[in-house]
Design an enzyme around this catalytic site. Structure first.
Site, PDB file in Angstrom:
ATOM      1  N   ILE A  12       0.840  -1.205   0.000  1.00 52.05           N
ATOM      2  CA  ILE A  12       0.000   0.000   0.000  1.00 52.05           C
ATOM      3  C   ILE A  12       0.876   1.255   0.000  1.00 52.05           C
ATOM      4  CG2 ILE A  12      -1.854   1.245   1.176  1.00 52.05           C
ATOM      5  CD1 ILE A  12      -2.689  -1.458   2.435  1.00 52.05           C
ATOM      6  N   ASP A  32      11.797   3.010   5.282  1.00 51.74           N
ATOM      7  CA  ASP A  32      11.353   1.617   5.223  1.00 51.74           C
ATOM      8  C   ASP A  32      12.531   0.712   5.592  1.00 51.74           C
ATOM      9  OD1 ASP A  32       8.854   0.035   3.460  1.00 51.74           O
ATOM     10  OD2 ASP A  32      10.650  -1.085   4.027  1.00 51.74           O
ATOM     11  N   PHE A  80       2.623   3.703   7.508  1.00 59.15           N
ATOM     12  CA  PHE A  80       2.199   2.461   6.855  1.00 59.15           C
ATOM     13  C   PHE A  80       2.988   1.262   7.387  1.00 59.15           C
ATOM     14  CE2 PHE A  80       1.350   5.628   3.530  1.00 59.15           C
ATOM     15  CZ  PHE A  80       0.121   5.234   3.005  1.00 59.15           C
ATOM     16  N   ASP A 134      -9.376  -3.031   9.473  1.00 58.93           N
ATOM     17  CA  ASP A 134     -10.679  -3.409  10.039  1.00 58.93           C
ATOM     18  C   ASP A 134     -10.554  -4.628  10.960  1.00 58.93           C
ATOM     19  OD1 ASP A 134     -10.236  -5.377   8.094  1.00 58.93           O
ATOM     20  OD2 ASP A 134     -12.183  -5.131   7.102  1.00 58.93           O
ATOM     21  N   GLU A 135      -9.402  -5.336  10.886  1.00 67.51           N
ATOM     22  CA  GLU A 135      -9.279  -6.589  11.646  1.00 67.51           C
ATOM     23  C   GLU A 135      -9.251  -6.349  13.151  1.00 67.51           C
ATOM     24  OE1 GLU A 135      -6.695  -9.536   9.953  1.00 67.51           O
ATOM     25  OE2 GLU A 135      -6.839  -8.611   7.972  1.00 67.51           O
ATOM     26  N   TYR A 159      -1.599 -10.567  14.695  1.00 68.40           N
ATOM     27  CA  TYR A 159      -1.533  -9.385  13.814  1.00 68.40           C
ATOM     28  C   TYR A 159      -2.543  -8.327  14.253  1.00 68.40           C
ATOM     29  CZ  TYR A 159      -2.692  -6.391   9.821  1.00 68.40           C
ATOM     30  OH  TYR A 159      -2.987  -5.308   9.018  1.00 68.40           O
ATOM     31  N   ARG A 291      -7.020 -21.842   8.668  1.00 68.03           N
ATOM     32  CA  ARG A 291      -6.152 -20.999   9.511  1.00 68.03           C
ATOM     33  C   ARG A 291      -6.669 -21.091  10.951  1.00 68.03           C
ATOM     34  NH1 ARG A 291      -6.377 -14.792   7.729  1.00 68.03           N
ATOM     35  NH2 ARG A 291      -4.640 -15.351   6.370  1.00 68.03           N
TER      36      ARG A 291
HETATM   37  P1  NAD Z   1       3.283  -4.775   3.504  1.00 73.88           P
HETATM   38  O1  NAD Z   1       3.620  -5.918   4.392  1.00 73.88           O
HETATM   39  O2  NAD Z   1       3.128  -5.010   2.036  1.00 73.88           O
HETATM   40  O3  NAD Z   1       4.392  -3.632   3.664  1.00 73.88           O
HETATM   41  C1  NAD Z   1       4.886  -3.243   4.899  1.00 73.88           C
HETATM   42  C2  NAD Z   1       6.119  -2.352   4.660  1.00 73.88           C
HETATM   43  O4  NAD Z   1       6.605  -1.927   5.933  1.00 73.88           O
HETATM   44  C3  NAD Z   1       7.274  -3.091   3.974  1.00 73.88           C
HETATM   45  O5  NAD Z   1       7.840  -2.278   2.961  1.00 73.88           O
HETATM   46  C4  NAD Z   1       8.272  -3.323   5.099  1.00 73.88           C
HETATM   47  O6  NAD Z   1       9.628  -3.361   4.647  1.00 73.88           O
HETATM   48  C5  NAD Z   1       8.015  -2.119   5.980  1.00 73.88           C
HETATM   49  N1  NAD Z   1       8.379  -2.357   7.398  1.00 73.88           N
HETATM   50  C6  NAD Z   1       8.068  -3.450   8.144  1.00 73.88           C
HETATM   51  N2  NAD Z   1       8.593  -3.295   9.388  1.00 73.88           N
HETATM   52  C7  NAD Z   1       9.197  -2.080   9.418  1.00 73.88           C
HETATM   53  C8  NAD Z   1       9.888  -1.346  10.422  1.00 73.88           C
HETATM   54  N3  NAD Z   1      10.068  -1.851  11.648  1.00 73.88           N
HETATM   55  N4  NAD Z   1      10.372  -0.119  10.115  1.00 73.88           N
HETATM   56  C9  NAD Z   1      10.207   0.388   8.859  1.00 73.88           C
HETATM   57  N5  NAD Z   1       9.578  -0.270   7.873  1.00 73.88           N
HETATM   58  C10 NAD Z   1       9.073  -1.482   8.147  1.00 73.88           C
HETATM   59  O7  NAD Z   1       1.967  -4.131   4.113  1.00 73.88           O
HETATM   60  P2  NAD Z   1       0.762  -3.403   3.373  1.00 73.88           P
HETATM   61  O8  NAD Z   1      -0.211  -4.408   2.927  1.00 73.88           O
HETATM   62  O9  NAD Z   1       1.312  -2.429   2.405  1.00 73.88           O
HETATM   63  O10 NAD Z   1       0.108  -2.630   4.603  1.00 73.88           O
HETATM   64  C11 NAD Z   1       0.520  -1.297   4.945  1.00 73.88           C
HETATM   65  C12 NAD Z   1      -0.248  -0.854   6.171  1.00 73.88           C
HETATM   66  O11 NAD Z   1      -1.653  -0.898   5.899  1.00 73.88           O
HETATM   67  C13 NAD Z   1      -0.037  -1.751   7.399  1.00 73.88           C
HETATM   68  O12 NAD Z   1       0.027  -0.932   8.529  1.00 73.88           O
HETATM   69  C14 NAD Z   1      -1.280  -2.636   7.440  1.00 73.88           C
HETATM   70  O13 NAD Z   1      -1.582  -3.025   8.752  1.00 73.88           O
HETATM   71  C15 NAD Z   1      -2.319  -1.686   6.886  1.00 73.88           C
HETATM   72  N6  NAD Z   1      -3.456  -2.326   6.193  1.00 73.88           N
HETATM   73  C16 NAD Z   1      -3.243  -3.257   5.218  1.00 73.88           C
HETATM   74  C17 NAD Z   1      -4.340  -3.815   4.540  1.00 73.88           C
HETATM   75  C18 NAD Z   1      -4.138  -4.819   3.425  1.00 73.88           C
HETATM   76  O14 NAD Z   1      -5.138  -5.378   2.926  1.00 73.88           O
HETATM   77  N7  NAD Z   1      -2.921  -5.071   2.958  1.00 73.88           N
HETATM   78  C19 NAD Z   1      -5.632  -3.418   4.877  1.00 73.88           C
HETATM   79  C20 NAD Z   1      -5.808  -2.452   5.879  1.00 73.88           C
HETATM   80  C21 NAD Z   1      -4.706  -1.906   6.525  1.00 73.88           C
HETATM   81  P1  TYD Z   2      -5.220 -12.605   3.392  1.00 71.11           P
HETATM   82  O1  TYD Z   2      -4.998 -12.108   2.005  1.00 71.11           O
HETATM   83  O2  TYD Z   2      -4.089 -13.273   4.106  1.00 71.11           O
HETATM   84  O3  TYD Z   2      -5.794 -11.367   4.224  1.00 71.11           O
HETATM   85  P2  TYD Z   2      -6.447 -11.344   5.728  1.00 71.11           P
HETATM   86  O4  TYD Z   2      -6.190 -12.615   6.413  1.00 71.11           O
HETATM   87  O5  TYD Z   2      -5.710 -10.195   6.334  1.00 71.11           O
HETATM   88  O6  TYD Z   2      -7.916 -11.083   5.503  1.00 71.11           O
HETATM   89  O7  TYD Z   2      -6.442 -13.613   3.362  1.00 71.11           O
HETATM   90  C1  TYD Z   2      -7.714 -13.229   2.866  1.00 71.11           C
HETATM   91  C2  TYD Z   2      -8.653 -14.387   3.091  1.00 71.11           C
HETATM   92  O8  TYD Z   2      -8.246 -15.472   2.246  1.00 71.11           O
HETATM   93  C3  TYD Z   2      -8.613 -14.930   4.513  1.00 71.11           C
HETATM   94  O9  TYD Z   2      -9.927 -15.341   4.887  1.00 71.11           O
HETATM   95  C4  TYD Z   2      -7.711 -16.140   4.422  1.00 71.11           C
HETATM   96  C5  TYD Z   2      -7.945 -16.640   3.010  1.00 71.11           C
HETATM   97  N1  TYD Z   2      -6.788 -17.313   2.357  1.00 71.11           N
HETATM   98  C6  TYD Z   2      -6.961 -18.581   1.768  1.00 71.11           C
HETATM   99  O10 TYD Z   2      -8.054 -19.160   1.777  1.00 71.11           O
HETATM  100  N2  TYD Z   2      -5.877 -19.156   1.167  1.00 71.11           N
HETATM  101  C7  TYD Z   2      -4.646 -18.571   1.141  1.00 71.11           C
HETATM  102  O11 TYD Z   2      -3.667 -19.174   0.616  1.00 71.11           O
HETATM  103  C8  TYD Z   2      -4.494 -17.269   1.730  1.00 71.11           C
HETATM  104  C9  TYD Z   2      -3.160 -16.570   1.732  1.00 71.11           C
HETATM  105  C10 TYD Z   2      -5.599 -16.669   2.338  1.00 71.11           C
END
Ligand code: NAD
Ligand code: TYD
Length: 354
Positions: A12, A32, A80, A134-135, A159, A291
Site C-alpha cells: 500500500i 522503510d 504504513f 478493520d481486523e 496481527y 487458519r
Molecule cells: P506490507 O507488508 O506489504 O508492507 C509493509 C512495509 O513496511 C514493507 O515495505 C516493510 O519493509 C516495511 N516495514 C516493516 N517493518 C518495518 C519497520 N520496523 N520499520 C520500517 N519499515 C518497516 O503491508 P501493506 O499491505 O502495504 O500494509 C501497509 C499498512 O496498511 C499496514 O500498517 C497494514 O496493517 C495496513 N493495512 C493493510 C491492509 C491490506 O489489505 N494489505 C488493509 C488495511 C490496513
Molecule cells: P489474506 O490475504 O491473508 O488477508 P487477511 O487474512 O488479512 O484477511 O487472506 C484473505 C482471506 O483469504 C482470509 O480469509 C484467508 C484466506 N486465504 C486462503 O483461503 N488461502 C490462502 O492461501 C491465503 C493466503 C488466504
C-alpha cells in the site's frame, strides 16, 4: 513542503508514493526497513526523481526518525510500516509485537518530541496519520451489521492484536499530549504490487504457474475488498480534511466469500490467458486446512468518511479485479523477482503440511 511516510516500499505504501508523486510536487521522505515485504523495485520509476528520498531504517530507531524529522521538517507523517500478514503472525508473533507495537510507540515518541518543539503554526498544521485495519474489530457473524468506528475492539490474531495496540497508542498520544493524529481502519486491499503471499496475488501467480490454489477450510469466510488506489485516495482525503483525533473506516462495500474471489480470478484468467490444454483454472482449486482462529467475516461501514469527507471508492470490484489480473499478466518480471529468497522459504513452511 514535505511529508514523511513509513513502510513506503510495501504494497500500500508504494502505491501511495506513486500516486502522491503523480499529483504533487512535494518532497516525500520514505522510511522503510526493507523486510521481506519491502521491494524497492516497485519504485524503480522514481530512481532519478529528486522528490522521492528513500531512507532504509526501522521505525523503532528513535534517533534515525528524529534526525529525519529535524532534517526534512515534514508537515505530516503517515505510518504504513507494519508486519501485515496474519499467517506469519500465527507462526512467529514476535516481529509483530516489535514493529507494530514497539515500533509505533517509538515512532510516536520521536514525533511527539519533534512536534512539541515546533512553533505554534507548525504545531497546528502538523498531522500524524496512522494506517490501520478493520481486523482490530474482530469477526462478525452472517447477519450482523458492518463495523462502524464505534464498534468494540475485539482482535483475534497476533496481527490484529498488535494493530489494535498501535491504534490505542495513537489515540492515547492525542488525548494525553495533544498530538494531532488521524487513524484510518481499512478493509482488505488488492491491486498492483501486492506481495503474492496474500489471497488474490497468490491465486493469480499460482494459477499461472499451474500450481494448486489453496483455499482455507470451506472458503466461505467473507472479506470486504477495496482497490488499493481507492485506499490511497481515502488516506489523502483524511490527511487533508479529517478531524483531529478521529478514526475513519475505509471500505469498498464489496463483501465476498473467498471462494467467490478465487472463482472470479480463475474466470478472468480463462478469458485473458486461456490455458494451453483448454482446461479451466478453477480445476486447480484445492481445499487446505483452515487458519487457526480464522475470522469468519469482516465488513466495513464506510458511511462516516463519505458523509463527513465526501470520499467514495472509484472502482467497483469488477473493474478493480480486472485491472489487477491484467497488471499481473503484464508484469511477470516483478513477480519473478519477489518470488526469490525469503518469499520462497516462507511459502514452503506455510504450505508444507497442507
Ligand atoms: P506490507 O507488508 O506489504 O508492507 C509493509 C512495509 O513496511 C514493507 O515495505 C516493510 O519493509 C516495511 N516495514 C516493516 N517493518 C518495518 C519497520 N520496523 N520499520 C520500517 N519499515 C518497516 O503491508 P501493506 O499491505 O502495504 O500494509 C501497509 C499498512 O496498511 C499496514 O500498517 C497494514 O496493517 C495496513 N493495512 C493493510 C491492509 C491490506 O489489505 N494489505 C488493509 C488495511 C490496513
Ligand atoms: P489474506 O490475504 O491473508 O488477508 P487477511 O487474512 O488479512 O484477511 O487472506 C484473505 C482471506 O483469504 C482470509 O480469509 C484467508 C484466506 N486465504 C486462503 O483461503 N488461502 C490462502 O492461501 C491465503 C493466503 C488466504
Amino acid at each position: 513542503m514535505t511529508i514523511l511516510i513509513t513502510g513506503g516500499a510495501g504494497f500500500i505504501g508504494a502505491n501511495f508514493v506513486l500516486d502522491w508523486l503523480a499529483q504533487s510536487s512535494e518532497l516525500l521522505i520514505n522510511l522503510d526497513k526493507l523486510t521481506y515485504a519491502g521491494n524497492l523495485e516497485t519504485l524503480s520509476s522514481l530512481q532519478d526523481d529528486a522528490r522521492h528520498v528513500f531512507a532504509q531504517g526501522d521505525i523503532a530507531d528513535t534517533e534515525l526518525v528524529a534526525s529525519l524529522l529535524v532534517k526534512h521538517q515534514p508537515r505530516a507523517v503517515i505510518n504504513f510500516a507494519a508486519e501485515s500478514h496474519v499467517d506469519r503472525s500465527i507462526h512467529s508473533p514476535e516481529d509483530f509485537i516489535q514493529t507494530n507495537i514497539v515500533g509505533t510507540f517509538r515512532l510516536l515518541e520521536a514525533v511527539r518530541h519533534h512536534w512539541s518543539a515546533l512553533p505554534d503554526q507548525g504545531k497546528a498544521d502538523f498531522r500524524f496519520l496512522h494506517v490501520s485495519t478493520d481486523e482490530v474489530y474482530g469477526s462478525l457473524s452472517a447477519g450482523e451489521p458492518a463495523f462502524t468506528e464505534t464498534h468494540a475492539y475485539e482482535p483475534n490474531s497476533p496481527y490484529s492484536a498488535s494493530k489494535a495496540a498501535s491504534d490505542h497508542l495513537v489515540r492515547a498520544y492525542h488525548h494525553t499530549y495533544g498530538l494531532p493524529v488521524l487513524t484510518t481502519n481499512c478493509s482488505n486491499n488488492y491491486g498492483p504490487y501486492h506481495f503474492p503471499e496474500k489471497l488474490i496475488p497468490l491465486m493469480i501467480v499460482n494459477a499461472l504457474a499451474g500450481k494448486p490454489l489453496p483455499v482455507y477450510g470451506d472458503g466461505m469466510q467473507v472479506r470486504d475488498w477495496l482497490y488499493v488506489k481507492d485506499h490511497c485516495s481515502a488516506i489523502r482525503r483524511v490527511l487533508e480534511a479529517g478531524t483531529l483525533g478521529q478514526t475513519y473506516n475505509v471500505g469498498g462495500w464489496n463483501e465476498k466469500p473467498n471462494l467467490e474471489i478465487v472463482h472470479t480470478v480463475c474466470a478472468l484468467l480463462d478469458e485473458l490467458r486461456p490455458k494451453a490444454d483448454g482446461r479451466r483454472y478453477a480445476t486447480q482449486i484445492t481445499s487446505v486446512k483452515d487458519r487457526p482462529g480464522h475470522d469468519r467475516r469482516y465488513a466495513i461501514d464506510a458511511s462516516k468518511i463519505e458523509r463527513e469527507l465526501g470520499w467514495k471508492p472509484a472502482e467497483t470490484f469488477e473493474s478493480g479485479i480486472r485491472k489487477t489480473v491484467q497488471w499481473y499478466l503484464d508484469h511477470p518480471e516483478w513477480v519473478a523477482h519477489v518470488q526469490s529468497g525469503a518469499y520462497r522459504e516462507w511459502v514452503q513452511t506455510q504450505y508444507a503440511a497442507a
